[in-house]
Design a protein around this motif. Sequence first.
Motif, PDB file in Angstrom:
ATOM      1  N   THR A 145       1.065  -1.196  -0.018  1.00 50.23           N
ATOM      2  CA  THR A 145       0.092  -0.166   0.263  1.00 50.23           C
ATOM      3  C   THR A 145       0.741   0.963  -0.383  1.00 50.23           C
ATOM      4  OG1 THR A 145      -0.242  -0.218   2.092  1.00 50.23           O
ATOM      5  CG2 THR A 145      -1.755  -0.682   1.242  1.00 50.23           C
ATOM      6  N   TRP A 147       1.648   5.765   0.570  1.00 52.51           N
ATOM      7  CA  TRP A 147       1.541   6.690   1.791  1.00 52.51           C
ATOM      8  C   TRP A 147      -0.008   7.530   1.670  1.00 52.51           C
ATOM      9  CZ3 TRP A 147       1.535  10.894  -0.118  1.00 52.51           C
ATOM     10  CH2 TRP A 147       2.618  11.821  -1.084  1.00 52.51           C
ATOM     11  N   LYS A 171       2.152  -4.994   3.945  1.00 49.32           N
ATOM     12  CA  LYS A 171       2.916  -4.574   3.974  1.00 49.32           C
ATOM     13  C   LYS A 171       3.184  -2.409   3.682  1.00 49.32           C
ATOM     14  CE  LYS A 171       6.275  -2.573   0.753  1.00 49.32           C
ATOM     15  NZ  LYS A 171       6.200  -1.238   1.820  1.00 49.32           N
ATOM     16  N   ASP A 203      11.328   0.540   1.307  1.00 50.67           N
ATOM     17  CA  ASP A 203      10.406  -0.226   0.022  1.00 50.67           C
ATOM     18  C   ASP A 203      12.076  -1.419  -0.621  1.00 50.67           C
ATOM     19  OD1 ASP A 203       9.381   2.183  -0.050  1.00 50.67           O
ATOM     20  OD2 ASP A 203      11.192   3.333  -1.368  1.00 50.67           O
ATOM     21  N   THR A 221      -0.761  -1.116  -4.856  1.00 46.96           N
ATOM     22  CA  THR A 221      -1.566   0.098  -5.228  1.00 46.96           C
ATOM     23  C   THR A 221      -0.109   1.034  -4.926  1.00 46.96           C
ATOM     24  OG1 THR A 221      -3.470  -0.361  -3.815  1.00 46.96           O
ATOM     25  CG2 THR A 221      -3.688   2.526  -3.978  1.00 46.96           C
ATOM     26  N   GLY A 222       0.051   1.931  -5.654  1.00 50.96           N
ATOM     27  CA  GLY A 222       1.346   2.702  -5.563  1.00 50.96           C
ATOM     28  C   GLY A 222       1.834   3.507  -6.733  1.00 50.96           C
ATOM     29  N   SER A 223       3.305   3.847  -7.720  1.00 57.71           N
ATOM     30  CA  SER A 223       3.317   4.846  -8.531  1.00 57.71           C
ATOM     31  C   SER A 223       3.201   3.308  -9.440  1.00 57.71           C
ATOM     32  CB  SER A 223       4.709   4.826  -8.182  1.00 57.71           C
ATOM     33  OG  SER A 223       5.161   4.375  -7.911  1.00 57.71           O
ATOM     34  N   THR A 226       6.929   2.031  -9.897  1.00 57.76           N
ATOM     35  CA  THR A 226       6.650   0.497  -8.770  1.00 57.76           C
ATOM     36  C   THR A 226       6.660  -0.860  -8.983  1.00 57.76           C
ATOM     37  OG1 THR A 226       7.486   2.515  -7.419  1.00 57.76           O
ATOM     38  CG2 THR A 226       6.916   0.311  -6.846  1.00 57.76           C
ATOM     39  N   LEU A 245      -2.178   2.012 -10.010  1.00 54.78           N
ATOM     40  CA  LEU A 245      -1.068   2.382 -10.165  1.00 54.78           C
ATOM     41  C   LEU A 245      -1.778   4.162 -10.431  1.00 54.78           C
ATOM     42  CD1 LEU A 245       0.880   0.610 -12.590  1.00 54.78           C
ATOM     43  CD2 LEU A 245       0.409   0.486 -10.534  1.00 54.78           C
ATOM     44  N   CYS A 278      -4.863   9.199  -6.190  1.00 50.14           N
ATOM     45  CA  CYS A 278      -4.582   9.050  -6.866  1.00 50.14           C
ATOM     46  C   CYS A 278      -5.510   9.143  -8.855  1.00 50.14           C
ATOM     47  CB  CYS A 278      -4.584   7.439  -7.298  1.00 50.14           C
ATOM     48  SG  CYS A 278      -6.529   6.569  -7.162  1.00 50.14           S
ATOM     49  N   GLU A 375       1.954  13.684 -13.409  1.00 46.73           N
ATOM     50  CA  GLU A 375       1.901  13.713 -11.826  1.00 46.73           C
ATOM     51  C   GLU A 375       1.882  14.436 -10.795  1.00 46.73           C
ATOM     52  OE1 GLU A 375       0.759   9.850  -9.542  1.00 46.73           O
ATOM     53  OE2 GLU A 375      -1.063   9.962  -9.357  1.00 46.73           O
TER      54      GLU A 375
HETATM   55  P1  NAD Z   1       5.054   3.955  -4.255  1.00 49.50           P
HETATM   56  O1  NAD Z   1       5.213   3.229  -5.268  1.00 49.50           O
HETATM   57  O2  NAD Z   1       6.583   5.148  -4.190  1.00 49.50           O
HETATM   58  O3  NAD Z   1       5.225   3.292  -3.516  1.00 49.50           O
HETATM   59  C1  NAD Z   1       4.207   1.931  -2.933  1.00 49.50           C
HETATM   60  C2  NAD Z   1       4.516   1.230  -1.820  1.00 49.50           C
HETATM   61  O4  NAD Z   1       5.351   0.222  -3.024  1.00 49.50           O
HETATM   62  C3  NAD Z   1       5.109   1.173  -1.379  1.00 49.50           C
HETATM   63  O5  NAD Z   1       4.111   0.260   0.005  1.00 49.50           O
HETATM   64  C4  NAD Z   1       6.664   1.075  -1.353  1.00 49.50           C
HETATM   65  O6  NAD Z   1       7.402   0.817   0.215  1.00 49.50           O
HETATM   66  C5  NAD Z   1       6.604   0.225  -2.222  1.00 49.50           C
HETATM   67  N1  NAD Z   1       7.413  -0.293  -2.876  1.00 49.50           N
HETATM   68  C6  NAD Z   1       8.686   0.301  -3.027  1.00 49.50           C
HETATM   69  N2  NAD Z   1       9.811   0.107  -4.069  1.00 49.50           N
HETATM   70  C7  NAD Z   1       9.251  -1.097  -4.265  1.00 49.50           C
HETATM   71  C8  NAD Z   1       9.516  -2.382  -4.722  1.00 49.50           C
HETATM   72  N3  NAD Z   1      10.523  -2.671  -6.295  1.00 49.50           N
HETATM   73  N4  NAD Z   1       8.389  -3.556  -5.279  1.00 49.50           N
HETATM   74  C9  NAD Z   1       7.253  -3.649  -3.722  1.00 49.50           C
HETATM   75  N5  NAD Z   1       6.718  -3.231  -3.572  1.00 49.50           N
HETATM   76  C10 NAD Z   1       8.004  -1.552  -3.526  1.00 49.50           C
HETATM   77  O7  NAD Z   1       4.181   4.941  -3.976  1.00 49.50           O
HETATM   78  P2  NAD Z   1       3.650   5.734  -3.539  1.00 49.50           P
HETATM   79  O8  NAD Z   1       4.701   7.409  -3.329  1.00 49.50           O
HETATM   80  O9  NAD Z   1       4.103   5.540  -1.946  1.00 49.50           O
HETATM   81  O10 NAD Z   1       2.209   6.203  -3.440  1.00 49.50           O
HETATM   82  C11 NAD Z   1       2.221   7.358  -4.548  1.00 49.50           C
HETATM   83  C12 NAD Z   1       1.343   6.907  -6.207  1.00 49.50           C
HETATM   84  O11 NAD Z   1       0.653   5.556  -5.818  1.00 49.50           O
HETATM   85  C13 NAD Z   1       0.586   7.784  -6.627  1.00 49.50           C
HETATM   86  O12 NAD Z   1       1.596   7.433  -8.049  1.00 49.50           O
HETATM   87  C14 NAD Z   1      -1.047   7.297  -6.844  1.00 49.50           C
HETATM   88  O13 NAD Z   1      -1.491   7.948  -8.186  1.00 49.50           O
HETATM   89  C15 NAD Z   1      -0.431   6.154  -6.658  1.00 49.50           C
HETATM   90  N6  NAD Z   1      -1.871   5.684  -5.949  1.00 49.50           N
HETATM   91  C16 NAD Z   1      -2.858   5.066  -7.283  1.00 49.50           C
HETATM   92  C17 NAD Z   1      -4.498   4.424  -6.540  1.00 49.50           C
HETATM   93  C18 NAD Z   1      -5.354   3.598  -7.178  1.00 49.50           C
HETATM   94  O14 NAD Z   1      -6.038   2.959  -7.010  1.00 49.50           O
HETATM   95  N7  NAD Z   1      -4.796   3.818  -8.292  1.00 49.50           N
HETATM   96  C19 NAD Z   1      -4.380   4.825  -5.346  1.00 49.50           C
HETATM   97  C20 NAD Z   1      -3.315   5.075  -4.334  1.00 49.50           C
HETATM   98  C21 NAD Z   1      -2.298   5.781  -5.142  1.00 49.50           C
END
Ligand code: NAD
Length: 469
Positions: A145, A147, A171, A203, A221-223, A226, A245, A278, A375
């Motif tokens: 997840t 932040w 995690k 990470d 859910t994240g960038s 990643t 993403l 997001c 973004e």
């Molecule tokens: P991030 O990708 O930096 O981190 C997300 C998660 O991935 C964290 O828990 C991080 O520790 C983990 N991570 C980092 N490197 C990794 C790897 N190599 N393998 C597996 N896990 C790893 O994202 P962020 O900065 O925490 O969140 C912001 C981003 O999330 C924005 O781009 C946003 O648009 C996106 N987001 C998307 C949605 C959706 O539903 N589409 C919802 C919320 C956020």
Amino acid sequence: MAAAINLTIGGASVAGLASFDVIDPATGKVAGLCPAATAAEVDSAVAAAGAAFATWQTRPDAERKAACHAIADVLERHAEELAQLLTLEQGKPLNGLGSRYELQGAIGWARYTADLDLPIEILQDDAQARIELHRRPLGVVASITPWNWPLMIAIWHIVPAIRTGNTVVIKPSPYTPLSTLRMVELLREVLPSGVLNAIAGPDDLGPLLTGHPGVAKVIFTGSTATGKKVMTNAADTLKRLTLELGGNDAGIVLPDADPDAIAEGLFWGAFINNGQTCAALKRLYVHDSIYEGVAAALLRVAAGVTVGPGRDEASILGPVQNRMQRDRVAGLVDQARAAGARILTGGERPGGDGYFYPITLIADATDGMSVVDQEQFGPVLPIIRYSDVEQAIASANASESGLGGSIWSSNLTLARELAQRLECGTAWINKHGAIQPNAPFGGIKSSGIGVEFARQGLEEYTTIQVVHQ
Ligand code: NAD
């Protein structure tokens, strides 16, 4: 300092051999310590989830449904404690669309998802054959997840997984781990040991999960950057993936829209959670004929919003979540200013502690500026002037992202027609960012793979087995 909060592995509390600092974004100071899991503890968590799966998948459906309602009950009982912790580490205000709202959302989602069913489908039943489609759980689900909405997103991952008979290792982001770890501690009361495990760390813990042979599915859910790494790392073991993403959602305001009527919706579509959402509105295309009127109406809304430490009951928006993100947003605004954009409000990094950045409205922004093309994920909205709606649609679609988009107009027929031409997973009319547990949500293009929510989201935690007699 928050009281010690631990990892949960196999129903037990694990303090961890090392810890790391969690920062309060309102002060920039250490708010608490978070235990860091070792690689061996990641293995233990996956093993515990694997052992629990053997039993959990066989339990009656009604028991799993009741467990998901029990999750909602626990959240309800502890909502204020969790909201306070969330504000401490995430920065969002207790009030407004902040921590208490996030908890209420998590509870609502848990309840709605608890009541979803995936009954056996009869595909054929005649003299030739009886063919049934069954939905079976996958096994251990790794949930990773971000932040921005840590608890709500955790619930989006955990509840459908558990509802369908899987077990989970979650995690959270290292920026906001404590609220999730605490929530999982509280949930031990209502879930069998090993059904829900929580680990935390930097990470580089993520790849240990996404490549783990004991994990059947990753919900991430994240960038986008990643997400691509997750997909690569999961390929070897052919894991099932749901990737939610990043987005760079466009909104298009047509010439017949009423600026005063849409201003609140536009503002909160963009600035919910300080833009760290997001599916927030991240690029606003406004027709030339009402451009200044829309900008003025947005300014009026902005003027009524109090920005301050999340713990202050009067705050409606808080700081940006972390220093890196605040500096990135400030850099994008500085670049836009240097490229000739007009800063209508905000745009200056305040002095003092914490990672604050003001609500920033940018007029005369154009495609090609980084603040438009990327973004921003911060309290910034670039407003772009257009005169030909075809050009606005083309601009909206000229993006790698495809999460959401919106059309703003008093002509609903035209708005619906144009909305369907937006290349995105959800197209809104006269609103932006509204998501609900009964409507599937997900991105196209680089915004993700698969959907969450509703029956379609639940199905992603299952595999099909056809029984043919
Ligand atoms: P991030 O990708 O930096 O981190 C997300 C998660 O991935 C964290 O828990 C991080 O520790 C983990 N991570 C980092 N490197 C990794 C790897 N190599 N393998 C597996 N896990 C790893 O994202 P962020 O900065 O925490 O969140 C912001 C981003 O999330 C924005 O781009 C946003 O648009 C996106 N987001 C998307 C949605 C959706 O539903 N589409 C919802 C919320 C956020």
